[in-house]
Design a protein around this motif. Sequence first.
Motif, mmCIF file in Angstrom:
data_model
loop_
_atom_site.group_PDB
_atom_site.id
_atom_site.type_symbol
_atom_site.label_atom_id
_atom_site.label_comp_id
_atom_site.label_asym_id
_atom_site.label_seq_id
_atom_site.Cartn_x
_atom_site.Cartn_y
_atom_site.Cartn_z
ATOM 1 N N GLY A 122 -4.334 1.089 9.170
ATOM 2 C CA GLY A 122 -4.930 2.262 8.549
ATOM 3 C C GLY A 122 -6.216 1.945 7.841
ATOM 4 N N ALA A 123 -6.620 2.863 6.979
ATOM 5 C CA ALA A 123 -7.857 2.707 6.223
ATOM 6 C C ALA A 123 -7.693 3.383 4.869
ATOM 7 C CB ALA A 123 -9.029 3.330 6.977
ATOM 8 N N ALA A 124 -8.414 2.851 3.901
ATOM 9 C CA ALA A 124 -8.483 3.468 2.571
ATOM 10 C C ALA A 124 -9.930 3.854 2.329
ATOM 11 C CB ALA A 124 -8.040 2.467 1.509
ATOM 12 N N GLU A 125 -10.138 4.982 1.689
ATOM 13 C CA GLU A 125 -11.507 5.288 1.245
ATOM 14 C C GLU A 125 -11.715 4.461 -0.015
ATOM 15 O OE1 GLU A 125 -13.236 6.565 3.373
ATOM 16 O OE2 GLU A 125 -11.638 7.404 4.576
ATOM 17 N N PRO A 126 -12.505 3.375 0.061
ATOM 18 C CA PRO A 126 -12.415 2.316 -0.947
ATOM 19 C C PRO A 126 -12.838 2.695 -2.359
ATOM 20 C CG PRO A 126 -14.168 1.863 0.631
ATOM 21 C CD PRO A 126 -13.423 3.045 1.152
ATOM 22 N N VAL A 127 -13.965 3.384 -2.493
ATOM 23 C CA VAL A 127 -14.432 3.719 -3.848
ATOM 24 C C VAL A 127 -13.493 4.748 -4.483
ATOM 25 C CG1 VAL A 127 -16.312 4.709 -5.200
ATOM 26 C CG2 VAL A 127 -16.818 3.133 -3.331
ATOM 27 N N SER A 128 -13.102 5.754 -3.715
ATOM 28 C CA SER A 128 -12.193 6.776 -4.242
ATOM 29 C C SER A 128 -10.866 6.153 -4.663
ATOM 30 C CB SER A 128 -11.940 7.860 -3.187
ATOM 31 O OG SER A 128 -13.145 8.494 -2.831
ATOM 32 N N THR A 129 -10.398 5.175 -3.895
ATOM 33 C CA THR A 129 -9.134 4.516 -4.222
ATOM 34 C C THR A 129 -9.273 3.721 -5.518
ATOM 35 O OG1 THR A 129 -8.540 4.369 -1.881
ATOM 36 C CG2 THR A 129 -7.381 2.905 -3.369
ATOM 37 N N TRP A 168 0.842 -1.201 0.000
ATOM 38 C CA TRP A 168 0.000 0.000 0.000
ATOM 39 C C TRP A 168 0.878 1.254 0.000
ATOM 40 C CZ3 TRP A 168 -4.486 1.207 -1.585
ATOM 41 C CH2 TRP A 168 -5.587 0.350 -1.453
ATOM 42 N N LYS A 169 1.963 1.215 0.779
ATOM 43 C CA LYS A 169 2.843 2.391 0.859
ATOM 44 C C LYS A 169 3.555 2.615 -0.467
ATOM 45 C CE LYS A 169 3.069 2.263 5.791
ATOM 46 N NZ LYS A 169 3.671 1.792 7.004
ATOM 47 N N ARG A 170 3.944 1.525 -1.109
ATOM 48 C CA ARG A 170 4.575 1.634 -2.434
ATOM 49 C C ARG A 170 3.583 2.184 -3.456
ATOM 50 N NH1 ARG A 170 2.772 -1.157 -6.810
ATOM 51 N NH2 ARG A 170 2.464 -2.941 -5.443
ATOM 52 N N LEU A 171 2.356 1.675 -3.420
ATOM 53 C CA LEU A 171 1.340 2.108 -4.373
ATOM 54 C C LEU A 171 1.004 3.591 -4.181
ATOM 55 C CD1 LEU A 171 -0.459 1.065 -6.668
ATOM 56 C CD2 LEU A 171 -2.181 0.475 -4.950
ATOM 57 N N ALA A 172 0.971 4.033 -2.919
ATOM 58 C CA ALA A 172 0.659 5.439 -2.634
ATOM 59 C C ALA A 172 1.713 6.381 -3.223
ATOM 60 C CB ALA A 172 0.540 5.655 -1.133
ATOM 61 N N LYS A 173 2.950 5.900 -3.328
ATOM 62 C CA LYS A 173 4.003 6.715 -3.957
ATOM 63 C C LYS A 173 3.823 6.737 -5.477
ATOM 64 C CE LYS A 173 7.484 5.872 -0.406
ATOM 65 N NZ LYS A 173 8.558 4.961 -0.031
ATOM 66 N N ASP A 174 3.386 5.598 -6.034
ATOM 67 C CA ASP A 174 3.222 5.495 -7.487
ATOM 68 C C ASP A 174 1.970 6.217 -7.998
ATOM 69 O OD1 ASP A 174 5.526 4.038 -7.776
ATOM 70 O OD2 ASP A 174 4.532 2.082 -7.843
ATOM 71 N N VAL A 175 0.962 6.290 -7.147
ATOM 72 C CA VAL A 175 -0.297 6.966 -7.526
ATOM 73 C C VAL A 175 -0.590 8.023 -6.462
ATOM 74 C CG1 VAL A 175 -2.719 6.660 -8.192
ATOM 75 C CG2 VAL A 175 -1.107 4.772 -8.496
#
Length: 354
Positions: free
Chosen positions: A138-145, A68-75
């Motif tokens: 943590g949490a992700a806002e699922p639809v927005s993600t 998730w942390k890697r993906l957050a950097k890529d997007v």
Amino acid sequence: MKEIIVIGAGIIGASIAWHLTKAGARVTVISESGAGGVATPNSFAWINASWGNPEVYFRLRIRAMAEWKRLAKDVPGLPLAWCGGLCFDLPPDRLEAYAAEHSSWGYGIERVDREQAAQIEPNLVDPPDFAVYVAEEGAAEPVSTAKALLADAERLGARVIDGAADRLTLSGSKVTGAVVSGETIGADEVVVAAGTGAPAIAATAGIKLPLDTPPGLIVHSRPYRKLLNGLVLAERLHMRQTVKGRIIVGSDFAGGDPGENPEAAARELFVVAKTALHGADGLELDFHTVGYRPTPADGFPIIGRAEGVGGLYIAVMHSGITLAPAVGLFATREILDGERDGLLKPYALSRFAQ
């Protein structure tokens, strides 16, 4: 360049589509219900490797948290919050056993007393005498993600088609594409990541997916001032607050049984949540959802190619929010390079045939 169809635009389909496109495949996403899918919008969206699972599954979940942390950097701009989780939904002896076991596995668990719990979540009316706290949850806002991943996949060259996948097309024992709203689309490989809709689609290629779809009730408040710092996992009361200020509540993080009257159950659950928080007098119920969670019969994911049928990859699971970035990465490597990550070993569909 491989032509790949991904059926499903929830968090799992979106992640697989993004990873495949990023890796150079030509990807077509089939979305019957729009970006975000069916199960994803009804998720509590907790990212964790918490209690109740064997170590082998814990390892997959921990890896997914890192991805998730890697993906957050890529997007950039993914709506993620590493807000921490305060857990006291088990009896003290079981909570201590969970803390001891997961600490030995390397999970960052702190044991906290009533005073410390009140510091972590000052608005709890009745802080627990003993709880555990994991700052890295943590949490992700699922639809927005899911929408953000699909939008970035489109920017990279993927196409998203709104339509229903009627059936898979076959030539002998190999899947060659899918019929979408009456139109045949060819592909080198088809990924079925359609959640609760996956069994019906897989069945058109003669593949049986043993899937349960238990309902889960989740309650959403209207946006409100900040009352919660992170995830609160109390007995029969799991709560978090979104970036936009909504308090999301389930009697369990997966959503509780909605019973015969989901609306009444939602109102009751909302009252319990409101009563549990200082400063919640003006908190108002906005809506509730009843989501059907795609849960394989043994509770663990199905990820991998279907034996006996070529060109078909299955990715269906509960815990989709936590697992999404790792599943996207691993599925891409397996589909494009034939490399199956060792963490996926227990999760082949073939285990149900034994």
